[in-house]
Write an enzyme that holds these catalytic residues in place. Sequence first.
Site, PDB file in Angstrom:
ATOM      1  N   TYR A   1       0.806  -1.221   0.000  1.00 51.68           N
ATOM      2  CA  TYR A   1       0.000   0.000   0.000  1.00 51.68           C
ATOM      3  C   TYR A   1       0.839   1.272   0.000  1.00 51.68           C
ATOM      4  O   TYR A   1       0.302   2.373  -0.112  1.00 51.68           O
ATOM      5  CB  TYR A   1      -0.908   0.042   1.233  1.00 51.68           C
ATOM      6  CG  TYR A   1      -1.889  -1.096   1.334  1.00 51.68           C
ATOM      7  CD1 TYR A   1      -3.021  -1.129   0.526  1.00 51.68           C
ATOM      8  CD2 TYR A   1      -1.688  -2.138   2.240  1.00 51.68           C
ATOM      9  CE1 TYR A   1      -3.925  -2.174   0.616  1.00 51.68           C
ATOM     10  CE2 TYR A   1      -2.592  -3.201   2.336  1.00 51.68           C
ATOM     11  CZ  TYR A   1      -3.702  -3.209   1.521  1.00 51.68           C
ATOM     12  OH  TYR A   1      -4.597  -4.241   1.608  1.00 51.68           O
TER      13      TYR A   1
ATOM     14  N   HIS B   1      -4.163   6.679  -1.072  1.00 51.52           N
ATOM     15  CA  HIS B   1      -4.744   6.620   0.270  1.00 51.52           C
ATOM     16  C   HIS B   1      -3.676   6.739   1.353  1.00 51.52           C
ATOM     17  O   HIS B   1      -4.007   6.948   2.521  1.00 51.52           O
ATOM     18  CB  HIS B   1      -5.489   5.294   0.427  1.00 51.52           C
ATOM     19  CG  HIS B   1      -6.853   5.413   1.049  1.00 51.52           C
ATOM     20  ND1 HIS B   1      -7.521   6.614   1.219  1.00 51.52           N
ATOM     21  CD2 HIS B   1      -7.681   4.475   1.563  1.00 51.52           C
ATOM     22  CE1 HIS B   1      -8.695   6.391   1.795  1.00 51.52           C
ATOM     23  NE2 HIS B   1      -8.815   5.116   2.020  1.00 51.52           N
TER      24      HIS B   1
ATOM     25  N   PHE C   1      -5.289  -0.366   9.738  1.00 55.94           N
ATOM     26  CA  PHE C   1      -5.945  -0.154   8.455  1.00 55.94           C
ATOM     27  C   PHE C   1      -6.896   1.040   8.564  1.00 55.94           C
ATOM     28  O   PHE C   1      -7.404   1.374   9.621  1.00 55.94           O
ATOM     29  CB  PHE C   1      -6.650  -1.404   7.921  1.00 55.94           C
ATOM     30  CG  PHE C   1      -5.671  -2.425   7.401  1.00 55.94           C
ATOM     31  CD1 PHE C   1      -5.173  -2.331   6.110  1.00 55.94           C
ATOM     32  CD2 PHE C   1      -5.214  -3.446   8.215  1.00 55.94           C
ATOM     33  CE1 PHE C   1      -4.247  -3.243   5.634  1.00 55.94           C
ATOM     34  CE2 PHE C   1      -4.289  -4.364   7.754  1.00 55.94           C
ATOM     35  CZ  PHE C   1      -3.796  -4.268   6.460  1.00 55.94           C
TER      36      PHE C   1
ATOM     37  N   ASN D   1      -9.954   2.041   7.853  1.00 53.35           N
ATOM     38  CA  ASN D   1     -11.325   2.100   8.379  1.00 53.35           C
ATOM     39  C   ASN D   1     -11.388   2.083   9.907  1.00 53.35           C
ATOM     40  O   ASN D   1     -12.421   2.418  10.480  1.00 53.35           O
ATOM     41  CB  ASN D   1     -12.144   0.923   7.846  1.00 53.35           C
ATOM     42  CG  ASN D   1     -12.346   0.999   6.350  1.00 53.35           C
ATOM     43  OD1 ASN D   1     -11.808   1.879   5.678  1.00 53.35           O
ATOM     44  ND2 ASN D   1     -13.121   0.071   5.805  1.00 53.35           N
TER      45      ASN D   1
ATOM     46  N   ASP E   1      -5.628  11.939   2.760  1.00 48.84           N
ATOM     47  CA  ASP E   1      -5.927  12.179   1.346  1.00 48.84           C
ATOM     48  C   ASP E   1      -7.363  12.679   1.210  1.00 48.84           C
ATOM     49  O   ASP E   1      -8.211  12.368   2.048  1.00 48.84           O
ATOM     50  CB  ASP E   1      -5.745  10.883   0.548  1.00 48.84           C
ATOM     51  CG  ASP E   1      -6.636   9.760   1.060  1.00 48.84           C
ATOM     52  OD1 ASP E   1      -6.508   9.392   2.246  1.00 48.84           O
ATOM     53  OD2 ASP E   1      -7.468   9.252   0.292  1.00 48.84           O
TER      54      ASP E   1
ATOM     55  N   ASN F   1     -13.394   7.065   5.276  1.00 42.46           N
ATOM     56  CA  ASN F   1     -13.631   6.139   6.389  1.00 42.46           C
ATOM     57  C   ASN F   1     -12.648   6.324   7.538  1.00 42.46           C
ATOM     58  O   ASN F   1     -12.978   6.048   8.690  1.00 42.46           O
ATOM     59  CB  ASN F   1     -13.593   4.692   5.885  1.00 42.46           C
ATOM     60  CG  ASN F   1     -14.808   4.351   5.043  1.00 42.46           C
ATOM     61  OD1 ASN F   1     -15.901   4.849   5.285  1.00 42.46           O
ATOM     62  ND2 ASN F   1     -14.619   3.522   4.034  1.00 42.46           N
TER      63      ASN F   1
END
Length: 203
Positions: free
Chosen positions: A21, A26, A71, A73, A98, A119
């Site tokens: 990632y 993100h 993560f 969320n 972001d 989120n």
Amino acid sequence: MSDTSAQRWLVAGLGNPGPEYAGNRHNAGFMVLDELAARVGGRFKAHKSRAEVVEGRLAGLPVVLAKPLSFMNLSGGPVKALADFYKVTPDRVIVVHDELDIPYGALRAKIGGGDNGHNGLKSITKSLGTRDYPRIRFGIGRPPGRMDPATFVLRDFATAERKDLPFLVDRAADMVESLMTAGLEATQNRFHAADLNPAKPPR
């Protein structure tokens, strides 16, 4: 009046952990936090709050830099745990994230407001029990065509975008320092007029 120069700040950059990632749109928050850690002169270390942290001084002020490892969320859990652990009030928790609704090349500072479907922000607002915390919004723009925004944010910055990415990351880090030392209005006045891409600059 109490001396605020001795009060600690917490700066949380949002992203997803793991090398797969690392270059995603993100993960702009993580990128900015890496720059801030370099300025502090520290390395991220694991914390029991499910985050990596660096403690030090930024712009002469005590600060904790944090990258939640939960993560995106579930970012709120680690941020709230760190705020409690370090006794930092929400008005001194700066979240770097972001933002789809801002064009790439534009950076925005704000306090409070909605989460715009983000989120990570949604989780932090719920965990802190307030939306009144400072944010640095790193514009990534809208996805092209009919691409799902959820797909877009989990893709790496485009080749053309990567040319300006170091400059924008550095500028976003400057904005964090400005928020800490000069406050919101001065930061907005200084940085909002200096977009790389001036198209439709939202306030």
